[in-house]
Scaffold this active site. Structure first.
Site, PDB file in Angstrom:
ATOM      1  N   SER C  61      14.442 -16.279  -2.472  1.00  0.00           N
ATOM      2  CA  SER C  61      15.005 -14.940  -2.232  1.00  0.00           C
ATOM      3  C   SER C  61      14.503 -14.272  -0.953  1.00  0.00           C
ATOM      4  O   SER C  61      15.113 -13.316  -0.481  1.00  0.00           O
ATOM      5  CB  SER C  61      14.712 -14.024  -3.416  1.00  0.00           C
ATOM      6  OG  SER C  61      15.486 -14.398  -4.519  1.00  0.00           O
ATOM      7  N   LYS C  64      16.912 -13.886   1.770  1.00  0.00           N
ATOM      8  CA  LYS C  64      17.920 -12.824   1.757  1.00  0.00           C
ATOM      9  C   LYS C  64      17.693 -11.799   2.870  1.00  0.00           C
ATOM     10  O   LYS C  64      18.650 -11.231   3.396  1.00  0.00           O
ATOM     11  CB  LYS C  64      17.922 -12.119   0.393  1.00  0.00           C
ATOM     12  CG  LYS C  64      18.414 -13.006  -0.757  1.00  0.00           C
ATOM     13  CD  LYS C  64      18.132 -12.372  -2.120  1.00  0.00           C
ATOM     14  CE  LYS C  64      18.638 -13.270  -3.256  1.00  0.00           C
ATOM     15  NZ  LYS C  64      18.212 -12.774  -4.578  1.00  0.00           N
ATOM     16  N   TYR C 189      24.507 -20.304   0.981  1.00  0.00           N
ATOM     17  CA  TYR C 189      23.500 -19.572   0.194  1.00  0.00           C
ATOM     18  C   TYR C 189      22.421 -20.510  -0.347  1.00  0.00           C
ATOM     19  O   TYR C 189      21.221 -20.229  -0.241  1.00  0.00           O
ATOM     20  CB  TYR C 189      24.193 -18.815  -0.938  1.00  0.00           C
ATOM     21  CG  TYR C 189      23.246 -18.053  -1.820  1.00  0.00           C
ATOM     22  CD1 TYR C 189      22.601 -16.909  -1.356  1.00  0.00           C
ATOM     23  CD2 TYR C 189      22.980 -18.473  -3.119  1.00  0.00           C
ATOM     24  CE1 TYR C 189      21.714 -16.208  -2.162  1.00  0.00           C
ATOM     25  CE2 TYR C 189      22.098 -17.776  -3.930  1.00  0.00           C
ATOM     26  CZ  TYR C 189      21.464 -16.653  -3.452  1.00  0.00           C
ATOM     27  OH  TYR C 189      20.586 -15.975  -4.242  1.00  0.00           O
ATOM     28  N   TYR C 241      12.428  -7.806  -7.063  1.00  0.00           N
ATOM     29  CA  TYR C 241      13.237  -7.905  -8.283  1.00  0.00           C
ATOM     30  C   TYR C 241      13.077  -6.617  -9.098  1.00  0.00           C
ATOM     31  O   TYR C 241      12.918  -5.545  -8.520  1.00  0.00           O
ATOM     32  CB  TYR C 241      12.861  -9.152  -9.103  1.00  0.00           C
ATOM     33  CG  TYR C 241      12.935 -10.437  -8.327  1.00  0.00           C
ATOM     34  CD1 TYR C 241      14.145 -10.848  -7.729  1.00  0.00           C
ATOM     35  CD2 TYR C 241      11.826 -11.258  -8.168  1.00  0.00           C
ATOM     36  CE1 TYR C 241      14.212 -12.042  -7.019  1.00  0.00           C
ATOM     37  CE2 TYR C 241      11.898 -12.457  -7.456  1.00  0.00           C
ATOM     38  CZ  TYR C 241      13.094 -12.835  -6.884  1.00  0.00           C
ATOM     39  OH  TYR C 241      13.165 -14.001  -6.191  1.00  0.00           O
ATOM     40  N   VAL C 259      11.197 -17.047  -5.672  1.00  0.00           N
ATOM     41  CA  VAL C 259      10.704 -17.837  -6.809  1.00  0.00           C
ATOM     42  C   VAL C 259      10.031 -19.134  -6.382  1.00  0.00           C
ATOM     43  O   VAL C 259       9.517 -19.872  -7.223  1.00  0.00           O
ATOM     44  CB  VAL C 259      11.816 -18.140  -7.842  1.00  0.00           C
ATOM     45  CG1 VAL C 259      12.262 -16.875  -8.556  1.00  0.00           C
ATOM     46  CG2 VAL C 259      12.986 -18.857  -7.200  1.00  0.00           C
TER      47      VAL C 259
END
Lengths: 305, 305, 305, 305
Positions: C61, C64, C189, C241, C259
């Protein structure tokens, strides 16, 4: 017939041990878990009683169809169904989130708590005494029993454990879906839930709906055929809390249950059935009552679906 | 009877102008908005046809009950209802949020899209060809029409506008509620939705369910009485999308609609009804079809609730 | 400084035993639970390395924010934030229900999966190769490391366990919130998530954001000060998160976790921090990484909130 | 500095015409839409006043941070954050559905209404008078103004339009997330919302939080540094209703707004800012206040994110 019912009563009453008496209202927790009554009233007035048909319990959610019938008679179908929907929902009976999520912010149907509270508010009578008297009169007419009254201890117990219903009512008013004095409306609601009956009364209630509004005991046309049909339809899709779909599959008869342990069923054109046994399953339906109705549906060929 | 149906057909077909033909699948948008067909098949095999009963349309969601019947026959009630629920829901047919919100994360019933996709996955046949052949065979048996087949242009159009169904299927697999090859399962689903029928076929479908699984035209016991009853019960609570509650109140007959404009209704022990008119109301139900069924329910005393 | 960091590394690395390595992607489950690396890069280019700063892991993540920075540079703030929101949410990173519940049906922010997928779709480059090359170039510039590339085994493992992301993407396209070829977008992605780095790379990434877009190692202005600030703000409210609120309270520094076990933090005007330790808490944040950042925040007075 | 602020005040006060004064509480609707005040208090005690800093308005939601600070001091961080969460949420400030959807059924953070009501209930003082006196004392200490009191007309107006807050409180108690007498708790809540201040008071409030709990006017350590930091962190992620994410991006300073038109901002280690202008945007934030803070953030380099 009589023996069939006696056998069904015997076999199904044993199932009660699988359930638990409602505890969320202290007074309900005192109910006798062994009590079991089963009554059938046919459209010609014949009655069959089995088990303890003198055992008294409170209507709880079954009262919602009494008040719905009254509101339909007094306010008309269009007014009622512009204030509450007529759609079944997968949510529990006391759920609030749908009222916020879905526009319009009105209850999905008159048999979940939020909907039943709105139905009370629609009654044209003035004040809490006027409204509850009108509901009691309707209940007495539908059940051919002039002695029906509110159990005061249950009523007060309900009133003292009413945070969720109060939350629903205030929410409904905050979004414009409920008008009127909330304490008055809730007071009537708690009292209607606390009307006390026995299995025979319930069977007559079912029979009056089954006979298109004509009470087979008194011969009085209590409500219009249209109102009786609407109530039967709503019971079919929404009558057994979130167990309504499963009940339609397994039993296939319009019915309404209450956490007092009663279930009232209505076989159109044929009969009404009243059954009571306080221990409930997780959805709030009487375990032995469900068993009795499944057996009656099959053995007396009462399934309508 | 014949004249009554003709008058009903005439009066209700006019209502079509209040609806709009489905547009979300390009091929459906081409349907003739003026087409109207009404057919009744009684349990003794007598048939009444009115309007254009040669007009062909695709089953769409009505196919869900064909596959449900097949799955119940092949896998048994318990297996089916441990994979999908049997509860009506107030959500639209293509809703996904309940799958995330509610545990267990399985579809609420077999007549919403997510549930119907799971039902396809339960069929024991190998591969997409095996499954769709089994469904076609079941459809042909239920409708006494060996010629029923998939409309290829509609099938391809469905497949090209399938983002939402694909989203549902992947979500279901991500939470363990769907097993198998998703492209295979969806391919079968799109093909079953694209099975082409006419109003007469639909009426026989309804009649076979009405006659506890015995096809009154062929005399063949296609499915068990239990399967027929389960399908009728599920149609009663969930058959008309989020208009199921209102349909129960206003019409009171087990029925299933599709966005192709068809509605199939099933009056237990008496008859099946097939009606088609492509323009839909906002919930996806045929406007003229609803009008025809309301009139039939009242004038032919078909209401079962 | 060097000793402080060494002590922090020692004390916090022990915490790793309280977490569990991510298992939902098989390839991630193979990560060494004992690996721990901590790096700091100050805005003047000074670096401090502690533990195993050669240990390689995938950004997951954290990628991102790289793609968000690229999209902000190439498409502008207004285009990006009309396609995704900038609001924190209490939902898990892979939640879908909000997309259906809330209008407009667009992702709440670019750091939940649905939002990150939309951000990929906004990149102006043609095709999957064009897009991933642009992302890799941006990553290499931000981290002053021309060797950064995709870990192929992780990428393929991601692709094989992608039901939920596929469900999100198809849902987004079904409501008009995502345009383009879904397999292309998801492929990019999965590859961006699989870019492999070490703790030092992460610290330079944080430092470039901290120094308003100027990479302190290369001296290159990689992104505009405005883009750097937006990324820092979004990290502050959404970077950890559903643990973002707690991290703001306990640590108070803009940061983003993945993660793979990495956390990148950015102290405006002062430094970037990179820390890695694969065992995660229930929200998906590195347990030892959180401990290290809390200690750094307090002992180096890095708190900005 | 003084001129910069004066120019900012002039430019941003014009923006007020784009908003609308809050109307959901009748008494708030009477606020002067042209009123504008801007005050800055630096950590050394220097103050800059611009516009009408005598204009009085009620704190409304800004009071939530006063009571949060008090509860943190009196009950400790762990007790407070086991009763309410610390997570930002995308829901509106008066939303109820999350309380039902998410387990544990407690408010997501102390700055939405449900959370603020729970925080009131945590105060150890006996009875409504005891609690509101403690809150007023805390407010007076934080703002260096012994004259702060409740505006009685606003308080009564709040109390008469409180259906939603009452619904939230009863729901919270029904799920065990709120204990105590609901009318007492709500009475305190309505009174705290009705505390009356001016822009200068607000700027001192912000400054005390900015200076780690030391009031720069009185020199008194009103709250612990830890409490000040927690409040700043919570304001950063949740302070501007569902506009918190956008405010972090555009302004990047911890802040809290109220529907009375005030916004209090806190630049750690540097200054507090108080601004008031009653017309609000759709999220409930002062339009001119937002404009002033964006300008201050940029021109005075106050951005912390």
């Amino acid at each position: 017939m009589k023996e069939t019912l006696a056998l069904i009563a015997q076999a199904s009453s044993i199932q009660a041990s699988k359930g638990s008496v409602a505890t969320y209202i202290p007074e309900l927790a005192k109910a006798d878990p062994e009590a079991f009554g089963l009554a059938v009233t046919e459209c010609d007035g014949t009655q069959y009683l089995s088990g303890n048909c003198e055992f008294r319990f409170t209507l709880q959610s079954i009262s919602k169809v009494v008040t719905l019938a009254l509101a339909l008679e007094e306010r008309g179908k269009d007014n009622v169904f512009s204030a509450v929907g007529n759609s079944p929902t997968a949510d529990p009976f006391n759920s609030i989130m749908r009222l916020e999520m879905d526009a319009p912010h009105r209850p999905h149907n008159p048999l979940i708590n939020s909907g039943a509270i709105v139905v009370v508010s629609l009654l044209p009578e003035e004040g809490r005494e006027g409204k509850i008297e009108a509901i009691l009169d309707m209940a007495r007419d539908l059940m051919a029993n002039g002695d029906i009254k509110v159990n005061d201890r249950v009523y007060r117990s309900e009133k003292n454990t009413s945070d969720r219903n109060r939350s629903l009512a205030y929410f409904l008013r905050s979004v414009g879906s409920l008008k009127g004095d909330i304490e008055d409306i809730l007071d009537v609601y708690f009292r209607q839930c606390s009307m006390e009956v026995n299995a025979k009364d319930l069977s007559i209630l079912g029979a009056t709906f089954a006979c298109d509004g004509l009470n087979p005991i008194t011969g009085k046309q209590v409500i219009s055929p249209q109102t009786a049909r609407i109530v039967r339809a709503i019971m079919t899709t929404c009558g057994m809390y979130d167990g309504s779909g499963e009940f339609a599959v397994n039993v296939g008869i319009p019915a309404k249950s209450g956490v007092g342990g009663g279930i009232m069923a209505s076989v159109p054109g044929r009969m009404g059935i009243g059954v009571v046994s306080p221990p409930l399953d997780q959805r709030g339906n009487s375990v032995a009552g469900l068993a009795a109705l499944a057996a009656i549906s099959e053995q007396l060929h009462c399934r309508v679906l």
